[in-house]
Design a protein around this motif. Structure first.
Motif, PDB file in Angstrom:
ATOM      1  N   ASP A 148       0.604  -1.336   0.285  1.00  0.00           N
ATOM      2  CA  ASP A 148      -0.089  -0.128  -0.171  1.00  0.00           C
ATOM      3  C   ASP A 148       0.855   1.247  -0.120  1.00  0.00           C
ATOM      4  O   ASP A 148       1.089   2.205   0.854  1.00  0.00           O
ATOM      5  CB  ASP A 148      -0.494  -0.083   1.249  1.00  0.00           C
ATOM      6  CG  ASP A 148      -2.112   0.928   1.040  1.00  0.00           C
ATOM      7  OD1 ASP A 148      -2.618   1.261  -0.423  1.00  0.00           O
ATOM      8  OD2 ASP A 148      -2.848   1.335   2.214  1.00  0.00           O
ATOM      9  N   ALA A 189       2.430   4.573  -0.990  1.00  0.00           N
ATOM     10  CA  ALA A 189       2.093   6.343  -1.822  1.00  0.00           C
ATOM     11  C   ALA A 189       3.472   6.935  -1.761  1.00  0.00           C
ATOM     12  O   ALA A 189       4.223   6.874  -0.719  1.00  0.00           O
ATOM     13  CB  ALA A 189       1.012   6.699  -0.542  1.00  0.00           C
ATOM     14  N   ARG A 221      -2.007   3.549  -3.659  1.00  0.00           N
ATOM     15  CA  ARG A 221      -1.956   1.969  -3.163  1.00  0.00           C
ATOM     16  C   ARG A 221      -1.190   1.381  -3.804  1.00  0.00           C
ATOM     17  O   ARG A 221      -1.789   0.615  -4.672  1.00  0.00           O
ATOM     18  CB  ARG A 221      -3.877   1.961  -3.760  1.00  0.00           C
ATOM     19  CG  ARG A 221      -4.532   3.420  -2.807  1.00  0.00           C
ATOM     20  CD  ARG A 221      -5.881   3.184  -2.989  1.00  0.00           C
ATOM     21  NE  ARG A 221      -6.516   2.018  -3.035  1.00  0.00           N
ATOM     22  CZ  ARG A 221      -7.414   1.638  -3.981  1.00  0.00           C
ATOM     23  NH1 ARG A 221      -8.304   2.998  -4.063  1.00  0.00           N
ATOM     24  NH2 ARG A 221      -7.577   0.541  -3.373  1.00  0.00           N
ATOM     25  N   VAL A 280      -5.657   0.441  -8.811  1.00  0.00           N
ATOM     26  CA  VAL A 280      -4.999   0.259  -7.880  1.00  0.00           C
ATOM     27  C   VAL A 280      -3.975  -0.103  -8.795  1.00  0.00           C
ATOM     28  O   VAL A 280      -4.515  -0.845 -10.067  1.00  0.00           O
ATOM     29  CB  VAL A 280      -5.520  -0.556  -6.731  1.00  0.00           C
ATOM     30  CG1 VAL A 280      -4.358  -1.498  -7.098  1.00  0.00           C
ATOM     31  CG2 VAL A 280      -5.804  -0.225  -5.641  1.00  0.00           C
TER      32      VAL A 280
END
Length: 544
Positions: free
Chosen positions: A9, A11, A25, A238
């Protein structure tokens, strides 16, 4: 199967634009035997991703786990005053240290300073490190890599005195020779000829650890990738990973097919939602109109009752509209709307063109130390075609520069050099650079105002990039800007040196199709194997 890298996850946003994340993501796992190709539009964060995975950039969210050794070969690297010898020594440092450690461990028992069990443990550990670094073969592997990549070998030669391609090949050979468990490569094919490409392909396919390669090279994806990570936007935000089922082959065509299908589903859903939104707008407008009318009812009507019902209809329409807006998806960004200009291959001042109707003519190509072909003769008429091939160092770039200077009078030439006309230190925005170029062409009379191809119309430069400083653009976006600037003067002759360098894969097919159809005369030098195959029916000049 051993995991070498895992991102959860993740970023990332640059401090200068904290509200605009480059990555969001993102999750991936790299195991031993994986060869992950990374693709995406220019500026989508491919190079940033490698920086985050390598630990050079700290993610703003999520985490990255690393196991084993890691080597990174970026597109651009500051070499300072380093020499070839400096990079070679750095590359062989681990192997030579392992060899020295083993030698010391083996010699430690001669003076009796170690007990037998302790000495055995030292030797065993030293042997393990020696084998892990392939220290017995490190010098030969590096020597082979330098040779196969066509890299300079003089230890005293400064990297600053080399071309971009030469510097990259030295770095690539040295980093691969380190034998790291995980290797991250950023556009490794940009400066490689067919021999070097074959060697790189073989090294990646047989790498004992894992490889992540950011590339626009469609053939390389076909040859080595076990999966493709696409950083372009998706319906759920995603990044999408495309790969084969176990025991099933996977290639570039499979990736393109899967991506087109996913994008088609996204667009279908979007169109359906937009139709539903339009219907709700109509219903709400109808309710508002009738509500407005009811406050001036005909005499004797039950205005309060009718007004209350109308307000109820409005509220219901508002609620339904709000629900759909909350679940609606964004407009799916399709592959960039590229609208490359047709270009006129016939200069207006036909009488000024050299006899025989040629727009370009070169007899003899001699530049001391770079190209020695006094026998060479190149002529192109309006709309002519020429593909230039040859190994690194054969003089392709030198020849293209000579051809760009050999156009007939009143013939406009668009010359895209392999190295950009500007770099990351260029002051000003993309639009400023474009304006300066156009004004110079208008002032010297080489361009008429109605012939200008506006920067934004080609689709090569995103609207949000027009006012951004060139220094803030990614390498790929600077390359797209350079190509757009080349087309702005509506050239009658295009001379393109490695036009695919740094461009996203989604642009490649469009660019090739345009080159086959454009009205201007075209000279192309390219190492891209798929483009060369697509242009194989063009007249070809081999400098090998």
């Amino acid at each position: 199967m051993t995991t070498l890298l895992r991102a959860r996850d993740v970023a990332f946003a640059y401090p200068s634009a904290p509200g605009t994340p480059v990555l969001a993501r993102l999750g991936l796992t790299l195991r031993v035997g994986d060869r992950l190709g990374v693709v995406g539009e220019n500026g989508s964060g491919k190079s940033t991703l490698l920086g985050v995975l390598a630990g050079d950039l700290a993610p703003t969210a999520g985490d990255v786990e690393r196991a084993g050794s890691l080597a990174v070969v970026p597109q651009e690297m500051a070499d300072g005053a380093a020499t070839v010898g400096d990079l070679v020594a750095r590359s062989l440092g681990t192997a030579r240290a392992a060899a020295a450690r083993l030698e010391a461990a083996l010699a430690s028992g001669d003076g009796g300073t170690h007990g037998g069990a302790e000495r055995s443990r030292d030797v065993a550990l030293a042997v393990e490190q020696y084998e892990a670094s392939a220290a017995w073969d490190a010098d030969r592997l590096l020597d082979e890599a330098l040779t196969r990549f066509g890299a300079p070998r003089d230890p005293a030669r400064p990297l600053a005195a080399m071309s971009v391609g030469e510097r990259y090949r030295v770095r690539l050979a040295c980093r691969l020779a380190e034998g790291a468990d995980a290797v991250l490569l950023d556009e490794p094919t940009n400066h490689l000829d067919p021999t070097a490409l074959a060697h790189l392909t073989q090294r990646i396919r047989t790498w004992p650890g894992g490889v992540i390669v950011v590339t626009h090279d469609r053939q390389l994806l076909d040859d080595v990738a076990t999966a493709v990570l696409d950083l372009d936007p998706t319906v759920d935000g995603v990044p999408a990973r495309y790969g084969a089922r176990r025991g099933v082959g996977f290639g570039y065509a499979d990736y393109r097919r899967a991506k087109r299908a996913a994008l088609a589903r996204w667009r279908t859903r979007y169109r359906a939602e937009q139709e539903r939104l339009a219907e709700l707008f109509d219903r709400r407008d109808y309710a508002y109109e009738h509500l407005s009318d009811e406050w001036r009812p005909p005499k004797g009507s039950k205005k309060n009752r009718r007004g209350t019902r109308a307000r109820q209809h409005v509220k219901a329409a508002d609620r339904a509209h709000a629900r759909l807006e909350r679940t609606a998806v964004d407009v799916p960004p399709p592959p960039p709307e590229i609208a490359l200009p047709a270009l006129d291959g016939e200069p207006a001042a036909r009488t000024s063109i050299a006899s025989g109707g040629r727009v370009l003519a070169l007899t003899g190509a001699v530049v001391p130390g770079r190209l020695d072909r006094p026998d060479l003769a190149v002529e192109l008429g309006p709309g002519g075609r020429l593909l230039v091939v040859g190994p690194n160092g054969a003089g392709k770039s030198t020849l293209l520069a000579l051809l760009a200077a050999a156009v007939a009078p009143d013939v406009r030439v668009g010359y895209l050099a392999q190295e950009a006309a500007f770099d990351a230190a260029t002051v000003g925005g993309a639009q400023d650079v474009a304006t300066a170029r156009i004004l110079a062409a208008l002032e010297d009379g080489s361009l008429e105002p109605d012939s200008v191809v506006p920067l934004a119309t080609t689709g090569l430069v995103a609207p949000e990039d027009l006012d951004r400083p060139v220094a803030e653009l990614s390498v790929g976006r600077r390359r797209r800007l350079d190509l757009a600037l080349t087309l702005m003067t509506a050239p009658h002759v295009l001379v393109l040196d490695e036009p695919t360098n740094h461009l996203a894969v989604d642009l490649m097919d469009a660019l090739t199709a345009w080159l086959r159809e454009v009205g201007a005369a075209v000279v192309v030098a390219t190492h891209d194997r798929r483009m060369r195959a697509d242009l194989a029916d063009w007249p070809t000049l081999d400098l090998g």
